[in-house]
Design an enzyme around this catalytic site. Structure first.
Site, mmCIF file in Angstrom:
data_model
loop_
_atom_site.group_PDB
_atom_site.id
_atom_site.type_symbol
_atom_site.label_atom_id
_atom_site.label_comp_id
_atom_site.label_asym_id
_atom_site.label_seq_id
_atom_site.Cartn_x
_atom_site.Cartn_y
_atom_site.Cartn_z
ATOM 1 N N ARG A 7 2.924 7.458 -0.236
ATOM 2 C CA ARG A 7 3.758 9.162 -0.583
ATOM 3 C C ARG A 7 5.211 8.599 -1.864
ATOM 4 N NH1 ARG A 7 5.542 12.345 3.814
ATOM 5 N NH2 ARG A 7 4.789 10.131 5.071
ATOM 6 N N TYR A 62 0.530 14.460 0.593
ATOM 7 C CA TYR A 62 0.069 14.564 2.142
ATOM 8 C C TYR A 62 0.394 16.212 2.236
ATOM 9 C CZ TYR A 62 0.694 9.831 3.356
ATOM 10 O OH TYR A 62 0.399 8.254 3.472
ATOM 11 N N CYS A 90 -1.693 33.993 9.368
ATOM 12 C CA CYS A 90 -1.645 34.243 11.010
ATOM 13 C C CYS A 90 -0.999 33.280 12.517
ATOM 14 C CB CYS A 90 -2.459 34.760 11.728
ATOM 15 S SG CYS A 90 -2.924 36.167 13.109
ATOM 16 N N GLU A 91 -0.093 33.034 11.824
ATOM 17 C CA GLU A 91 0.987 32.121 13.005
ATOM 18 C C GLU A 91 2.834 32.023 12.883
ATOM 19 O OE1 GLU A 91 -1.035 29.545 15.015
ATOM 20 O OE2 GLU A 91 -3.021 29.536 13.930
ATOM 21 N N GLU A 133 1.445 -1.768 -0.137
ATOM 22 C CA GLU A 133 0.164 0.216 -0.514
ATOM 23 C C GLU A 133 0.991 1.547 -0.160
ATOM 24 O OE1 GLU A 133 -1.688 -0.556 3.775
ATOM 25 O OE2 GLU A 133 -3.367 -1.633 3.590
ATOM 26 N N PRO A 134 1.787 1.610 -1.022
ATOM 27 C CA PRO A 134 2.418 2.541 -0.490
ATOM 28 C C PRO A 134 1.273 3.890 -1.178
ATOM 29 C CG PRO A 134 2.645 1.792 -2.863
ATOM 30 C CD PRO A 134 1.868 0.354 -2.048
ATOM 31 N N TYR A 176 5.022 18.617 11.114
ATOM 32 C CA TYR A 176 5.626 16.960 10.971
ATOM 33 C C TYR A 176 7.884 17.751 10.715
ATOM 34 C CZ TYR A 176 2.281 14.821 8.879
ATOM 35 O OH TYR A 176 1.217 14.204 8.753
HETATM 36 C C1 LIG Z 1 -1.244 5.648 5.355
HETATM 37 C C2 LIG Z 1 -0.937 4.683 5.181
HETATM 38 C C3 LIG Z 1 -0.136 4.060 4.070
HETATM 39 C C4 LIG Z 1 0.237 5.056 2.945
HETATM 40 O O1 LIG Z 1 2.290 5.264 3.786
HETATM 41 P P1 LIG Z 1 3.063 5.292 2.820
HETATM 42 O O2 LIG Z 1 4.157 6.247 3.634
HETATM 43 O O3 LIG Z 1 2.487 7.315 2.126
HETATM 44 O O4 LIG Z 1 3.286 4.752 1.875
HETATM 45 C C5 LIG Z 1 -0.450 2.787 3.593
HETATM 46 N N1 LIG Z 1 -1.101 2.205 4.214
HETATM 47 C C6 LIG Z 1 -1.756 2.320 5.287
HETATM 48 C C7 LIG Z 1 -2.804 1.134 6.515
HETATM 49 C C8 LIG Z 1 -1.836 3.623 5.892
HETATM 50 O O5 LIG Z 1 -2.647 4.249 6.762
#
Ligand SMILES: *Cc1c(COP(=O)(O)O)cnc(C)c1O
Length: 433
Positions: free
Chosen positions: A288, A383, A354-355, A285-286, A327
């Site tokens: 980023r 993000y 304004c921060e 599940e990439p 972050y």
């Molecule tokens: C956010 C998230 C991702 C993706 O994370 P990356 O750091 O953007 O690759 C994959 N799986 C789950 C469950 C997430 O919450």
């Protein structure tokens, strides 16, 4: 500064793909997000190629929360990607982008009854995060006479080297079922008439710049997979989550590629499933690492100020890119219309919010800047817009997608009326006519 292949400097300007960023800023206005579709596709292909060298049965689920533009999801859907969705909204978005329910996984540690009912109605597999949720899902599925396909989200209790706000697999994290309770959770699931456990899932965190933590997570997961296979679970998939980082600092961050990831993870995965005597599909599940570097945020200098530091006040702040404020994230910044000029000055680049914390970059070597100059904030595709807000009553900016010689809006900029569109006057504020 090292640039990825889709960024270049020509005639003193920064280009993205075949487009001059200064011309894009002039045409569409600033602030402006610009995403290169071909780059997103190349990143996807890199993952697919790297993994399929080792194993054929793989599925790549894009983490939709990283970039929630339907055009980006559609481009990925066209390549065969599915999505990790973390809300009903993301589920609708993925379906709208043409992804099919069998390519989605509904994640989340706090799903509502409505979320669970939607997943059941659409036939989307649910990553179940607690036994309480399992019981609720069983009741909802029973009501509609459907069978809910599930995986449990495992908390593998791993320390990972990243920012604490984005480490999600620590023993203390809010995500997942503690490792030791997982076999019992599957036993319970097997005893539920309207639940079918089909997978197992983990996600250890984000912006991880070493490959070893992924290998260790894979090791934990295949051991659990063997254990639950023994108690009768027929595993259709093992989902190892996302989290591979990208080199935000182009000159100093280590930059593991999808090939490095595969080289670390796949031998562990293959040996583990071989030992267990199973051949499940591998899901990852990439987020980023598929989209971050595809996108620049273009922002114009409103003014410069000499104070205890030299400030460049620009028109994009944490309303549009919150990562530096939230972050302490580093993003490379290039003066897009002065790309060949030497970095003879030093600026703290601050937004219009304004921060005091509205700082995009601190003490950055840059060319001498003046009002009107265009800065490009790199690696803003993950993000970035996805976490943008209307704070300070600022309409969110447009997003442009480029592909080859084409460029087009993939989200129009908001106007003031968009901000007030959802506001309702309480009746006692209305004057009698
Ligand atoms: C956010 C998230 C991702 C993706 O994370 P990356 O750091 O953007 O690759 C994959 N799986 C789950 C469950 C997430 O919450």
């Amino acid at each position: 500064m090292k640039l990825p292949p889709h960024l270049s400097t020509r005639d003193g300007h920064l280009w993205i793909g075949d487009h001059d960023t200064v011309a894009l800023a002039a045409r569409w206005g600033t602030p402006l997000y610009v995403t290169d579709e071909d780059r997103v596709c190349a990143c996807y292909d890199a993952y697919r190629k790297a993994l399929s060298c080792y194993y054929q049965d793989i599925k790549i689920l894009f983490a939709a929360k990283a970039n929630g533009n339907a055009a980006v999801l559609r481009a990925l859907a066209g390549l065969g990607a599915g999505a990790d969705v973390f809300s009903s909204g993301e589920l609708h978005l993925a379906l709208r982008a043409g992804m099919t329910p069998d390519t989605l996984l509904f994640n989340g540690s706090s799903k509502s009854p409505a979320d669970l009912a939607l997943a059941v109605a659409r036939g989307v597999t649910v990553s179940v995060d607690s036994l309480d949720e399992l019981h609720q899902l069983q009741a909802i599925a029973a009501q509609s006479g459907a069978i809910a396909r599930i995986a449990f989200r495992v908390n593998p209790a791993l320390e990972v080297p990243t920012h604490p706000k984005i480490a999600t697999g620590l023993a203390t994290s809010k995500f997942g079922i503690p490792h030791a309770q997982v076999p019992d959770a599957y036993r319970l699931a097997l005893s539920c008439d309207y639940i079918r456990p089909v997978g197992i899932h983990c996600h250890i965190g984000s912006q991880i710049l070493a490959t070893d933590p992924f290998a260790r997570a894979a090791e934990v997961m295949v051991l659990i997979a063997a254990e639950i296979t023994d108690i009768g679970v027929d595993l259709a998939f093992i989902d190892l989550g996302g989290g591979l980082g990208i080199p935000y600092n182009h000159d100093s961050d280590p930059a593991p590629t999808p090939a490095d990831y595969a080289a670390a993870v796949m031998p562990v995965f293959l040996e583990g499933i071989h030992t267990a005597g199973i051949a499940p599909q591998l899901w990852i599940e990439p987020g980023r690492s598929l989209v971050a570097d595809s996108t620049v945020l273009l922002t114009r200098v409103n003014s410069v100020k000499q104070a205890h530091r030299t400030f460049a006040n620009v028109d994009a702040g944490f309303n549009l890119l919150i990562r530096p404020a939230m972050y302490d994230a580093y993003h490379e910044i290039i003066a897009a219309n002065k790309a060949n000029e030497p970095n003879s000055a030093c600026y703290t680049v601050t937004g219009p919010i304004c921060e005091s914390g509205d700082i995009l970059a601190k003490d950055r070597p840059l060319p001498f800047l003046a009002a009107g100059d265009v800065l490009a904030v790199l690696d803003a595709g993950a993000y970035g817009f996805a976490m943008a807000s209307q704070y300070n009553c600022r309409p969110r900016c447009p997003e442009v997608l480029i592909k080859g010689g084409h460029s087009a809006l993939m989200r129009r900029g908001e106007v003031f009326d968009d901000i007030t569109a959802t506001m309702v006057d309480p009746p006692w504020h209305l004057r009698p006519s």
